[in-house]
Design a protein around this motif. Structure first.
Motif, PDB file in Angstrom:
ATOM      1  N   THR A 178      54.894  51.357  13.628  1.00  0.00           N
ATOM      2  CA  THR A 178      54.986  49.921  13.277  1.00  0.00           C
ATOM      3  C   THR A 178      55.716  49.726  11.949  1.00  0.00           C
ATOM      4  O   THR A 178      56.401  48.723  11.763  1.00  0.00           O
ATOM      5  CB  THR A 178      53.593  49.268  13.209  1.00  0.00           C
ATOM      6  N   LEU A 179      55.574  50.678  11.039  1.00  0.00           N
ATOM      7  CA  LEU A 179      56.273  50.561   9.745  1.00  0.00           C
ATOM      8  C   LEU A 179      57.790  50.628   9.938  1.00  0.00           C
ATOM      9  O   LEU A 179      58.523  49.787   9.414  1.00  0.00           O
ATOM     10  CB  LEU A 179      55.839  51.681   8.787  1.00  0.00           C
ATOM     11  N   VAL A 180      58.229  51.630  10.670  1.00  0.00           N
ATOM     12  CA  VAL A 180      59.684  51.776  10.877  1.00  0.00           C
ATOM     13  C   VAL A 180      60.216  50.565  11.636  1.00  0.00           C
ATOM     14  O   VAL A 180      61.254  49.996  11.295  1.00  0.00           O
ATOM     15  CB  VAL A 180      60.002  53.082  11.634  1.00  0.00           C
ATOM     16  N   TRP A 181      59.489  50.149  12.664  1.00  0.00           N
ATOM     17  CA  TRP A 181      59.875  48.973  13.447  1.00  0.00           C
ATOM     18  C   TRP A 181      60.023  47.749  12.543  1.00  0.00           C
ATOM     19  O   TRP A 181      61.018  47.025  12.614  1.00  0.00           O
ATOM     20  CB  TRP A 181      58.816  48.763  14.541  1.00  0.00           C
ATOM     21  N   SER A 182      59.054  47.543  11.650  1.00  0.00           N
ATOM     22  CA  SER A 182      59.078  46.338  10.805  1.00  0.00           C
ATOM     23  C   SER A 182      60.227  46.377   9.807  1.00  0.00           C
ATOM     24  O   SER A 182      60.772  45.342   9.444  1.00  0.00           O
ATOM     25  CB  SER A 182      57.747  46.171  10.063  1.00  0.00           C
ATOM     26  N   HIS A 183      60.609  47.575   9.360  1.00  0.00           N
ATOM     27  CA  HIS A 183      61.716  47.671   8.414  1.00  0.00           C
ATOM     28  C   HIS A 183      63.076  47.568   9.102  1.00  0.00           C
ATOM     29  O   HIS A 183      64.029  47.064   8.522  1.00  0.00           O
ATOM     30  CB  HIS A 183      61.652  48.998   7.636  1.00  0.00           C
ATOM     31  N   ARG A 184      63.161  48.092  10.323  1.00  0.00           N
ATOM     32  CA  ARG A 184      64.464  48.123  10.989  1.00  0.00           C
ATOM     33  C   ARG A 184      64.771  46.847  11.766  1.00  0.00           C
ATOM     34  O   ARG A 184      65.934  46.543  12.012  1.00  0.00           O
ATOM     35  CB  ARG A 184      64.519  49.315  11.943  1.00  0.00           C
ATOM     36  N   LEU A 185      63.734  46.128  12.156  1.00  0.00           N
ATOM     37  CA  LEU A 185      63.922  44.947  13.012  1.00  0.00           C
ATOM     38  C   LEU A 185      64.940  43.958  12.451  1.00  0.00           C
ATOM     39  O   LEU A 185      65.834  43.514  13.182  1.00  0.00           O
ATOM     40  CB  LEU A 185      62.571  44.272  13.254  1.00  0.00           C
ATOM     41  N   GLY A 227      62.345  34.144   8.203  1.00  0.00           N
ATOM     42  CA  GLY A 227      63.394  34.945   8.826  1.00  0.00           C
ATOM     43  C   GLY A 227      63.096  36.439   8.817  1.00  0.00           C
ATOM     44  O   GLY A 227      64.011  37.253   8.786  1.00  0.00           O
ATOM     45  N   ARG A 228      61.828  36.788   8.833  1.00  0.00           N
ATOM     46  CA  ARG A 228      61.341  38.180   8.944  1.00  0.00           C
ATOM     47  C   ARG A 228      61.439  38.976   7.641  1.00  0.00           C
ATOM     48  O   ARG A 228      61.170  40.180   7.640  1.00  0.00           O
ATOM     49  CB  ARG A 228      62.095  38.961  10.033  1.00  0.00           C
ATOM     50  N   GLN A 229      61.811  38.342   6.524  1.00  0.00           N
ATOM     51  CA  GLN A 229      61.867  39.101   5.272  1.00  0.00           C
ATOM     52  C   GLN A 229      60.496  39.674   4.910  1.00  0.00           C
ATOM     53  O   GLN A 229      60.394  40.742   4.308  1.00  0.00           O
ATOM     54  CB  GLN A 229      62.375  38.199   4.134  1.00  0.00           C
ATOM     55  N   SER A 230      59.428  38.943   5.249  1.00  0.00           N
ATOM     56  CA  SER A 230      58.085  39.381   4.865  1.00  0.00           C
ATOM     57  C   SER A 230      57.446  40.311   5.888  1.00  0.00           C
ATOM     58  O   SER A 230      56.289  40.706   5.723  1.00  0.00           O
ATOM     59  CB  SER A 230      57.180  38.157   4.668  1.00  0.00           C
ATOM     60  N   LEU A 231      58.170  40.666   6.952  1.00  0.00           N
ATOM     61  CA  LEU A 231      57.529  41.421   8.033  1.00  0.00           C
ATOM     62  C   LEU A 231      56.880  42.734   7.577  1.00  0.00           C
ATOM     63  O   LEU A 231      55.731  43.008   7.929  1.00  0.00           O
ATOM     64  CB  LEU A 231      58.519  41.652   9.186  1.00  0.00           C
ATOM     65  N   PRO A 232      57.580  43.567   6.752  1.00  0.00           N
ATOM     66  CA  PRO A 232      56.912  44.806   6.319  1.00  0.00           C
ATOM     67  C   PRO A 232      55.582  44.538   5.599  1.00  0.00           C
ATOM     68  O   PRO A 232      54.592  45.227   5.834  1.00  0.00           O
ATOM     69  CB  PRO A 232      57.940  45.437   5.378  1.00  0.00           C
ATOM     70  N   ARG A 233      55.562  43.497   4.762  1.00  0.00           N
ATOM     71  CA  ARG A 233      54.328  43.158   4.050  1.00  0.00           C
ATOM     72  C   ARG A 233      53.254  42.657   5.031  1.00  0.00           C
ATOM     73  O   ARG A 233      52.069  42.961   4.897  1.00  0.00           O
ATOM     74  CB  ARG A 233      54.651  42.099   2.994  1.00  0.00           C
ATOM     75  N   ARG A 234      53.672  41.882   6.035  1.00  0.00           N
ATOM     76  CA  ARG A 234      52.724  41.366   7.044  1.00  0.00           C
ATOM     77  C   ARG A 234      52.125  42.506   7.859  1.00  0.00           C
ATOM     78  O   ARG A 234      50.961  42.474   8.250  1.00  0.00           O
ATOM     79  CB  ARG A 234      53.407  40.366   7.982  1.00  0.00           C
ATOM     80  N   VAL A 235      52.952  43.531   8.135  1.00  0.00           N
ATOM     81  CA  VAL A 235      52.441  44.681   8.898  1.00  0.00           C
ATOM     82  C   VAL A 235      51.442  45.464   8.044  1.00  0.00           C
ATOM     83  O   VAL A 235      50.415  45.936   8.534  1.00  0.00           O
ATOM     84  CB  VAL A 235      53.614  45.558   9.389  1.00  0.00           C
ATOM     85  N   ALA A 255      39.481  54.842   6.303  1.00  0.00           N
ATOM     86  CA  ALA A 255      40.650  53.949   6.384  1.00  0.00           C
ATOM     87  C   ALA A 255      41.639  54.204   5.248  1.00  0.00           C
ATOM     88  O   ALA A 255      42.855  54.128   5.442  1.00  0.00           O
ATOM     89  CB  ALA A 255      40.201  52.490   6.382  1.00  0.00           C
ATOM     90  N   HIS A 256      41.117  54.548   4.064  1.00  0.00           N
ATOM     91  CA  HIS A 256      41.997  54.732   2.894  1.00  0.00           C
ATOM     92  C   HIS A 256      42.873  55.988   3.023  1.00  0.00           C
ATOM     93  O   HIS A 256      43.797  56.179   2.239  1.00  0.00           O
ATOM     94  CB  HIS A 256      41.150  54.832   1.630  1.00  0.00           C
ATOM     95  N   GLU A 257      42.589  56.834   4.007  1.00  0.00           N
ATOM     96  CA  GLU A 257      43.383  58.062   4.172  1.00  0.00           C
ATOM     97  C   GLU A 257      44.747  57.787   4.814  1.00  0.00           C
ATOM     98  O   GLU A 257      45.604  58.663   4.842  1.00  0.00           O
ATOM     99  CB  GLU A 257      42.620  59.081   5.028  1.00  0.00           C
ATOM    100  N   TYR A 258      44.910  56.577   5.361  1.00  0.00           N
ATOM    101  CA  TYR A 258      46.171  56.250   6.035  1.00  0.00           C
ATOM    102  C   TYR A 258      47.013  55.362   5.138  1.00  0.00           C
ATOM    103  O   TYR A 258      46.492  54.549   4.383  1.00  0.00           O
ATOM    104  CB  TYR A 258      45.878  55.577   7.384  1.00  0.00           C
ATOM    105  N   ASP A 259      48.329  55.534   5.234  1.00  0.00           N
ATOM    106  CA  ASP A 259      49.251  54.802   4.364  1.00  0.00           C
ATOM    107  C   ASP A 259      50.106  53.865   5.211  1.00  0.00           C
ATOM    108  O   ASP A 259      50.931  54.320   6.006  1.00  0.00           O
ATOM    109  CB  ASP A 259      50.137  55.809   3.614  1.00  0.00           C
ATOM    110  N   ALA A 260      49.866  52.555   5.055  1.00  0.00           N
ATOM    111  CA  ALA A 260      50.651  51.554   5.784  1.00  0.00           C
ATOM    112  C   ALA A 260      51.506  50.745   4.812  1.00  0.00           C
ATOM    113  O   ALA A 260      51.918  49.628   5.113  1.00  0.00           O
ATOM    114  CB  ALA A 260      49.716  50.632   6.576  1.00  0.00           C
ATOM    115  N   GLY A 261      51.771  51.313   3.655  1.00  0.00           N
ATOM    116  CA  GLY A 261      52.453  50.583   2.587  1.00  0.00           C
ATOM    117  C   GLY A 261      53.935  50.371   2.861  1.00  0.00           C
ATOM    118  O   GLY A 261      54.566  51.125   3.604  1.00  0.00           O
ATOM    119  N   VAL A 262      54.461  49.330   2.236  1.00  0.00           N
ATOM    120  CA  VAL A 262      55.872  48.977   2.395  1.00  0.00           C
ATOM    121  C   VAL A 262      56.765  50.139   1.940  1.00  0.00           C
ATOM    122  O   VAL A 262      57.796  50.428   2.563  1.00  0.00           O
ATOM    123  CB  VAL A 262      56.175  47.690   1.599  1.00  0.00           C
ATOM    124  N   ALA A 263      56.360  50.845   0.884  1.00  0.00           N
ATOM    125  CA  ALA A 263      57.187  51.937   0.339  1.00  0.00           C
ATOM    126  C   ALA A 263      57.328  53.068   1.364  1.00  0.00           C
ATOM    127  O   ALA A 263      58.423  53.621   1.546  1.00  0.00           O
ATOM    128  CB  ALA A 263      56.576  52.469  -0.955  1.00  0.00           C
TER     129      ALA A 263
END
Lengths: 212, 212
Positions: A86-93, A167-175, A192-200
């Protein structure tokens, strides 16, 4: 000194998919006339019917190609793999007509009444949720199949929201926010804290920097 | 023996909203010509412009009316209220052109680039998530505003998925699955089971049987 026949066929196929992805993205599936697609690709109707059989066949090939654009970038497993997709998808979309066409196809009223645009994503999500289950990463009682259906639906809606608002600029943050809400519910208690869903992390992965 | 003027105005307003909701639902917002709406309502363009100013104004009125159709049915508070709104929505959507038009409006490319179709739902969700926070119902660290954005996006996507797969017949069950995934993540630890997101509760509430 022409190209080998097979190579030409691969390029024709790709050219049709790229052209169709752009036209689906711009006009929606229903509004994407075959002539528009052919004109964009600079190819004939014969090529389209030879490679894909129909406009619907072409759309299916585009949907399947979405995952091929993301999966090779990833090496993580289980729940982190699910997050990473989902991270890659949100950045590439925002910049990838192929991924945007896949989203557009899932909004169509007319085509794919059988849910096709969602099914291949659901299956992919379910693979990694089952893996997460085997790795003991899931909270007791979480059904990998139900969670897969929900994650696919949630991603679809979150990107629609981001599209309308900015226009999807915020999508990575929304994910990232999506996983903030979701991980404590599906991951084993206290993990839950062991997983990294961060924008970076998403930026790194989308640039092709593999992270386990 | 005509009706009082004010009552006639209310009925004209309603007739336009009902006709527009049906036409938006059938043709999408972009495909809903004003003439189609007027023909369905049996009214003139003058009435539409007098009451709503524009097609966009009419669409906004429809979006605002969605919540008026749901809120009076509910007496619960906090997190259960949030759940209940989505339950009634999921049960009524298949049969209610007004709610379906609201969904359709949120899918439009062209109109409402500012996110309007999502904003009033997000605000409503945020009211009850803040209430839940004050009641001590939320897990520590859950941001009511972020959770509200996510719930609105998730509902939008879940209904799209259900629409494609089975014409929304499974929507109440999909919404229950959504809360199965989500409640353990946003409710205070160990309290998720205190909330009822079941299909049976949704049916009762949607029929107007109030439950606290």
């Amino acid at each position: 000194m022409g190209q080998p026949k097979q190579e030409r066929a691969v390029q024709t196929r790709l050219a049709l998919m790229r052209a169709a992805a752009e036209v689906f993205d711009e006009h929606g599936y229903a509004g994407a006339g075959i002539n528009k697609i052919l004109k964009r690709a600079g190819l004939t109707a014969g090529a389209l019917y030879f490679h894909f059989g129909s406009k619907e066949g072409l759309a299916e090939a585009i949907m399947n190609a979405q995952q091929d654009a993301i999966e090779p970038l990833l090496e993580s497993q289980g729940l982190q793999r699910l997050v990473d997709i989902t991270l890659v998808w949100s950045h590439r979309l925002p910049a990838d007509p192929l991924l945007r066409a896949g989203v557009e196809l899932s909004l169509g009223h007319e085509a794919f009444a059988d849910g096709t645009p969602f099914e291949s994503w659901r299956e992919l999500m379910a693979v990694y949720l089952r893996e997460a289950h085997e790795l003991g990463q899931l909270r007791e009682g979480v059904d990998p199949e139900a969670a897969a259906r929900f994650v696919v639906g949630a991603c679809t809606g979150v990107q629609l929201y981001a599209r309308q608002v900015d226009g999807r600029q915020s999508l990575p943050r929304r994910v990232e926010e999506m996983w903030d809400c979701l991980l404590p519910g599906i991951a084993a208690p206290g993990t839950a804290h062991e997983y990294d869903a961060g924008v970076a992390r998403g930026e790194r992965l989308a640039r092709g920097q593999v992270a386990a």
